[in-house]
Design an enzyme around this catalytic site. Structure first.
Site, PDB file in Angstrom:
ATOM      1  N   GLY A  56      67.185  20.333  53.010  1.00 18.80           N
ATOM      2  CA  GLY A  56      68.426  20.139  52.071  1.00 18.80           C
ATOM      3  C   GLY A  56      69.457  21.332  52.278  1.00 18.80           C
ATOM      4  O   GLY A  56      69.165  22.452  52.467  1.00 18.80           O
ATOM      5  N   GLN A  61      75.957  26.992  50.138  1.00 27.01           N
ATOM      6  CA  GLN A  61      75.104  27.677  51.269  1.00 27.01           C
ATOM      7  C   GLN A  61      75.772  28.059  52.416  1.00 27.01           C
ATOM      8  O   GLN A  61      75.281  28.789  53.378  1.00 27.01           O
ATOM      9  CB  GLN A  61      73.907  27.149  51.229  1.00 27.01           C
ATOM     10  CG  GLN A  61      72.854  26.881  50.007  1.00 27.01           C
ATOM     11  CD  GLN A  61      71.821  26.383  50.373  1.00 27.01           C
ATOM     12  OE1 GLN A  61      71.327  25.138  50.208  1.00 27.01           O
ATOM     13  NE2 GLN A  61      70.601  27.214  50.810  1.00 27.01           N
ATOM     14  N   CYS A 104      64.059  28.068  50.636  1.00 28.10           N
ATOM     15  CA  CYS A 104      65.429  27.894  50.654  1.00 28.10           C
ATOM     16  C   CYS A 104      66.059  28.947  51.713  1.00 28.10           C
ATOM     17  O   CYS A 104      65.658  29.799  52.376  1.00 28.10           O
ATOM     18  CB  CYS A 104      66.132  28.944  49.426  1.00 28.10           C
ATOM     19  SG  CYS A 104      67.964  28.683  49.378  1.00 28.10           S
ATOM     20  N   LEU A 105      67.244  27.968  52.416  1.00 28.68           N
ATOM     21  CA  LEU A 105      67.750  28.569  53.774  1.00 28.68           C
ATOM     22  C   LEU A 105      68.715  29.839  53.194  1.00 28.68           C
ATOM     23  O   LEU A 105      69.019  30.601  54.320  1.00 28.68           O
ATOM     24  CB  LEU A 105      68.428  27.298  54.211  1.00 28.68           C
ATOM     25  CG  LEU A 105      67.861  26.088  54.685  1.00 28.68           C
ATOM     26  CD1 LEU A 105      68.854  25.013  55.376  1.00 28.68           C
ATOM     27  CD2 LEU A 105      67.036  26.471  55.766  1.00 28.68           C
ATOM     28  N   HIS A 146      66.191  21.073  43.276  1.00 25.41           N
ATOM     29  CA  HIS A 146      66.735  22.526  44.031  1.00 25.41           C
ATOM     30  C   HIS A 146      68.348  22.545  44.326  1.00 25.41           C
ATOM     31  O   HIS A 146      68.814  23.507  44.102  1.00 25.41           O
ATOM     32  CB  HIS A 146      65.746  22.815  45.259  1.00 25.41           C
ATOM     33  CG  HIS A 146      65.948  24.066  46.004  1.00 25.41           C
ATOM     34  ND1 HIS A 146      65.152  24.905  46.170  1.00 25.41           N
ATOM     35  CD2 HIS A 146      67.216  23.950  46.998  1.00 25.41           C
ATOM     36  CE1 HIS A 146      65.710  26.080  46.931  1.00 25.41           C
ATOM     37  NE2 HIS A 146      66.870  25.476  47.357  1.00 25.41           N
ATOM     38  N   GLU A 147      68.806  21.377  45.109  1.00 17.21           N
ATOM     39  CA  GLU A 147      70.126  21.497  45.530  1.00 17.21           C
ATOM     40  C   GLU A 147      71.137  21.227  44.339  1.00 17.21           C
ATOM     41  O   GLU A 147      72.230  22.058  44.172  1.00 17.21           O
ATOM     42  CB  GLU A 147      70.352  19.969  46.299  1.00 17.21           C
ATOM     43  CG  GLU A 147      69.466  20.153  47.777  1.00 17.21           C
ATOM     44  CD  GLU A 147      69.331  21.585  48.519  1.00 17.21           C
ATOM     45  OE1 GLU A 147      70.637  22.206  48.460  1.00 17.21           O
ATOM     46  OE2 GLU A 147      68.514  21.878  49.185  1.00 17.21           O
ATOM     47  N   HIS A 150      71.595  24.761  43.063  1.00 15.87           N
ATOM     48  CA  HIS A 150      72.542  25.554  44.017  1.00 15.87           C
ATOM     49  C   HIS A 150      73.933  25.307  43.425  1.00 15.87           C
ATOM     50  O   HIS A 150      74.377  26.288  43.137  1.00 15.87           O
ATOM     51  CB  HIS A 150      72.496  25.190  45.407  1.00 15.87           C
ATOM     52  CG  HIS A 150      71.382  25.755  46.112  1.00 15.87           C
ATOM     53  ND1 HIS A 150      71.312  27.368  46.359  1.00 15.87           N
ATOM     54  CD2 HIS A 150      70.428  25.475  46.938  1.00 15.87           C
ATOM     55  CE1 HIS A 150      70.429  27.468  47.200  1.00 15.87           C
ATOM     56  NE2 HIS A 150      69.629  26.471  47.608  1.00 15.87           N
TER      57      HIS A 150
END
Length: 179
Positions: A56, A61, A104-105, A146-147, A150
């Protein structure tokens, strides 16, 4: 996706915003302009997510403070879910609360046990303005929550407490990408 193009195939890989970047810590703006620029952002986000081997990715991000995320994530039954949501709203998060590993990226290589509900529903629209409602269970529910976090200016480490939070923040401080 059998009858369409592969998401991100025409996109370009964008640089990721990392822990500490202010764009990650502020709520994102609703998308008001739909068209080619938004479609290209979605393509670029898919390309970036795949290049970083994520499941995701939220627009902030990649430095864009807009309410958009993309996903290619399995659920606990190994069913693959691929798509994107513009102006998403988490309308349901319920069921059992489970602590599971979450990464997480924007914090590459790190993870911590994070509590999330095992069911989630997100509503929004697609890049061409069509309404969409996405149901997730298990791992995919974790991804949706999670997204959405963000886009509200949060990171999973904000949900982690105690020794788990101290450990992941120490690891982040020592990470090579922080230098």
């Amino acid at each position: 996706m059998r009858h369409g193009s592969i998401p991100g195939a025409r996109g370009r890989v964008l640089p990721l915003s990392l822990l500490g970047d202010p764009v990650l810590h502020s709520p994102c703006e609703d998308v008001t302009e739909f068209g080619a620029e938004l479609a290209l952002l979605v393509e670029d986000m898919f390309a970036t997510m795949y290049a970083a081997e994520g499941v995701g990715l939220a627009a902030n991000q990649v430095g864009r403070p807009l309410r958009v995320f993309v996903y290619d994530c399995p659920d606990d039954e190994d069913r693959r879910h691929v798509g994107h949501v513009v102006n998403p709203r988490l309308v349901e998060a319920d069921g059992m609360v489970l602590r599971g590993p979450e990464g997480c990226l924007s914090l590459p290589g790190l993870e911590a046990g994070t509590e999330r509900y095992d069911h989630a529903v997100v509503e929004g629209v697609t890049a061409d303005g069509r309404p969409v409602r996405v149901h997730g269970t298990g791992w995919f529910a974790r991804c949706l929550q999670h997204e959405c976090d963000h886009l509200d200016g949060g990171l999973y480490v904000d949900r982690v407490t105690g020794w788990r939070q101290r450990r992941v923040m120490r690891q982040a401080a020592r990470a090579s990408w922080r230098r």
